[in-house]
Design a protein around this motif. Sequence first.
Motif, short mmCIF file in Angstrom:
data_model
loop_
_atom_site.label_atom_id
_atom_site.label_comp_id
_atom_site.label_asym_id
_atom_site.label_seq_id
_atom_site.Cartn_x
_atom_site.Cartn_y
_atom_site.Cartn_z
N MET A 159 63.14 20.35 32.04
CA MET A 159 63.55 21.71 31.69
C MET A 159 62.91 22.09 30.37
O MET A 159 63.16 21.47 29.34
CB MET A 159 65.08 21.79 31.59
N LYS A 160 62.08 23.11 30.40
CA LYS A 160 61.33 23.50 29.21
C LYS A 160 61.87 24.77 28.55
O LYS A 160 61.54 25.04 27.40
CB LYS A 160 59.86 23.70 29.57
N GLN A 161 62.66 25.55 29.28
CA GLN A 161 63.21 26.76 28.70
C GLN A 161 64.62 27.00 29.22
O GLN A 161 65.04 26.41 30.21
CB GLN A 161 62.33 27.98 29.01
N THR A 162 65.35 27.88 28.54
CA THR A 162 66.73 28.16 28.90
C THR A 162 66.80 29.04 30.14
O THR A 162 65.81 29.63 30.57
CB THR A 162 67.45 28.88 27.74
N LEU A 163 68.00 29.12 30.70
CA LEU A 163 68.22 29.97 31.87
C LEU A 163 68.11 31.44 31.49
O LEU A 163 68.31 31.82 30.33
CB LEU A 163 69.60 29.70 32.47
N THR A 164 67.80 32.27 32.46
CA THR A 164 67.76 33.71 32.22
C THR A 164 69.18 34.24 32.01
O THR A 164 70.16 33.55 32.27
CB THR A 164 67.11 34.44 33.40
N PHE A 165 69.27 35.47 31.55
CA PHE A 165 70.57 36.08 31.27
C PHE A 165 70.66 37.42 31.99
O PHE A 165 69.72 38.22 31.98
CB PHE A 165 70.75 36.30 29.77
N THR A 166 71.80 37.66 32.61
CA THR A 166 72.09 38.94 33.25
C THR A 166 73.38 39.50 32.66
O THR A 166 74.40 38.81 32.68
CB THR A 166 72.28 38.78 34.77
N TYR A 193 67.05 19.38 21.67
CA TYR A 193 67.27 20.78 21.98
C TYR A 193 67.91 20.99 23.35
O TYR A 193 68.65 21.96 23.55
CB TYR A 193 65.94 21.54 21.90
N ALA A 194 67.63 20.11 24.29
CA ALA A 194 68.20 20.27 25.64
C ALA A 194 69.72 20.16 25.60
O ALA A 194 70.44 20.97 26.19
CB ALA A 194 67.61 19.23 26.58
N VAL A 195 70.23 19.14 24.90
CA VAL A 195 71.69 18.98 24.79
C VAL A 195 72.31 20.18 24.09
O VAL A 195 73.34 20.71 24.52
CB VAL A 195 72.02 17.68 24.04
N CYS A 196 71.70 20.63 23.02
CA CYS A 196 72.23 21.77 22.27
C CYS A 196 72.31 23.02 23.16
O CYS A 196 73.34 23.69 23.21
CB CYS A 196 71.35 22.05 21.06
N CYS A 197 71.24 23.30 23.88
CA CYS A 197 71.21 24.52 24.71
C CYS A 197 72.14 24.42 25.91
O CYS A 197 72.93 25.34 26.18
CB CYS A 197 69.78 24.79 25.18
N LEU A 198 72.06 23.31 26.64
CA LEU A 198 72.84 23.20 27.87
C LEU A 198 74.34 23.22 27.59
O LEU A 198 75.10 23.92 28.26
CB LEU A 198 72.45 21.92 28.61
N LEU A 215 63.17 25.65 24.68
CA LEU A 215 64.41 25.07 24.17
C LEU A 215 64.43 24.99 22.65
O LEU A 215 65.47 25.22 22.02
CB LEU A 215 64.61 23.68 24.78
N GLU A 216 63.29 24.66 22.05
CA GLU A 216 63.27 24.52 20.59
C GLU A 216 63.47 25.86 19.88
O GLU A 216 63.90 25.90 18.73
CB GLU A 216 61.96 23.87 20.13
N GLU A 217 63.17 26.98 20.56
CA GLU A 217 63.42 28.30 19.97
C GLU A 217 64.83 28.78 20.26
O GLU A 217 65.44 29.46 19.44
CB GLU A 217 62.41 29.31 20.53
N ALA A 218 65.34 28.45 21.44
CA ALA A 218 66.67 28.94 21.84
C ALA A 218 67.79 28.19 21.14
O ALA A 218 68.84 28.77 20.83
CB ALA A 218 66.82 28.82 23.35
N ALA A 219 67.60 26.90 20.88
CA ALA A 219 68.68 26.08 20.31
C ALA A 219 69.22 26.63 18.99
O ALA A 219 70.44 26.73 18.82
CB ALA A 219 68.21 24.63 20.15
N PRO A 220 68.37 27.01 18.02
CA PRO A 220 68.92 27.56 16.76
C PRO A 220 69.71 28.86 16.98
O PRO A 220 70.72 29.09 16.31
CB PRO A 220 67.68 27.80 15.91
#
Length: 459
Positions: A1-8, A311-316, A351-356
């Motif tokens: 997984m390289k990026q976060t899920l999309t948002f609706t 970053y994966a743990v932080c985001c998920l 993930l590294e951009e979304a986590a912060p």
Amino acid sequence: MKQTLTFTPSVIPSTASRLDPDAFDRSLEAFNEKRYRDSFLALLDFIGKGLRTRYGNADATAFEIPHGSIVVRIRTDGGRLRIEAPFLELPGKGRIPLLRQAAVLNICGMDLPRIVLRGERLYFEYECPMTLVHPAKIYYVLRDICHTGDRYDDEFVTKFHARRICEPRIERYDAEMVARLCGAIRAACDEGLREAAAFQNERNYGYAWNIIATTLLRICYLARPQGQLLNRLDRAIHELDREDIPLPEVVSRGCSFARTLGAMSDEELAEGLYRIETFIPEKSRATLKSIQDAFSESAARCAEALERKDYAVCCLSTVYKFYEMYYNSDVPEQVDAVISQALAQSASRPLEEAAPLLNDAMECIMEGDFGEEEDGGDEAPSAKASAGEAAPSGEASASEAPDTEAGAAEPTPLQREAMTGVLLQSGFLERYMKQRIHGTEAPDAAGAAERPDPKQTER
């Protein structure tokens, strides 16, 4: 997984609860002063502003208030409180299994109200002297009736061919909105299955579980489904919490449901996509304190993960916790603004951009700081922006549909104990309801220390 899920964005414009804590205090004060009728009227004000004038008679002694497919009829004359709600009419065939299920609901599905058979029809009913209309007890009586009726009517109509006595007061979305919601549901299923499969191939079932669970919670958030569609999602979400079967099997079942949901036609999905009028809110009223309590462990875990660059743990874990909160609770507007903006800004990012971004939102909630955020900027889309700006085609805009109620969070053991009325004389129930409504500390009671405090953002 390289990026976060999309948002609706959610199909509803507001996640805030309509319950009025001040009105509950007035109801409790009137009850303690033995002004029982005033206490009940204030309880109706607590549930919804204008309910008693909109659905009551001139002298405020009789009310007919709709909730989904049932209508709750209330009378307060003659020194007694009488509550009844027409439920279902028995089918021509297969009525014995239906009656057995109704008996099961009487035994373990509700506390004080009961389902009774009158001729060929089933009714909910409850009656007591006005001297016993403690606002906390009566609220849970009404909650039992409304939630049980709204949850099981679709089940019994589908499985046993029962007939509704009252048709639900629903408002269908227009064709464009239905198409957007159906597209968003399928896109969420496809994305979740794709990401979960990658983790399954690596035998990383914990991450796969998180992805599937987040996907189902996310669908409940964006579409606010009703009827059988909601019942099926609720069952699938509860199945993911099972501990009596191996985790790989739990994940496999969740993926199977997501595939089934994604393969449903627009017509099948549209049966559960509509707005409905409700009496008792389907979800708990979350306060900032209750959210902070529920987030405390996750916030610490996410901060540690970000510090070690996991970053994966932080985001998920953060995204899952946010959607879990929306699934279980009506969320204050300030909290919703922070979290929905963070979900929108971090969507589909590395993930590294979304986590912060996600960690900043979590810290904002934990600190109770709702000032203007410096990192928001104008580049990221607002969570309340239109679907075309904030999400791929087929995703719904929050501003295009009015508020509605949904969800089916189960009462906690402490709630169940409060419903029975056993602790009325000790004053425990009054303190308990204040804790539920105002977010203060839970009261002491015999055995209460052995049970966890009720968390309004946890199932």
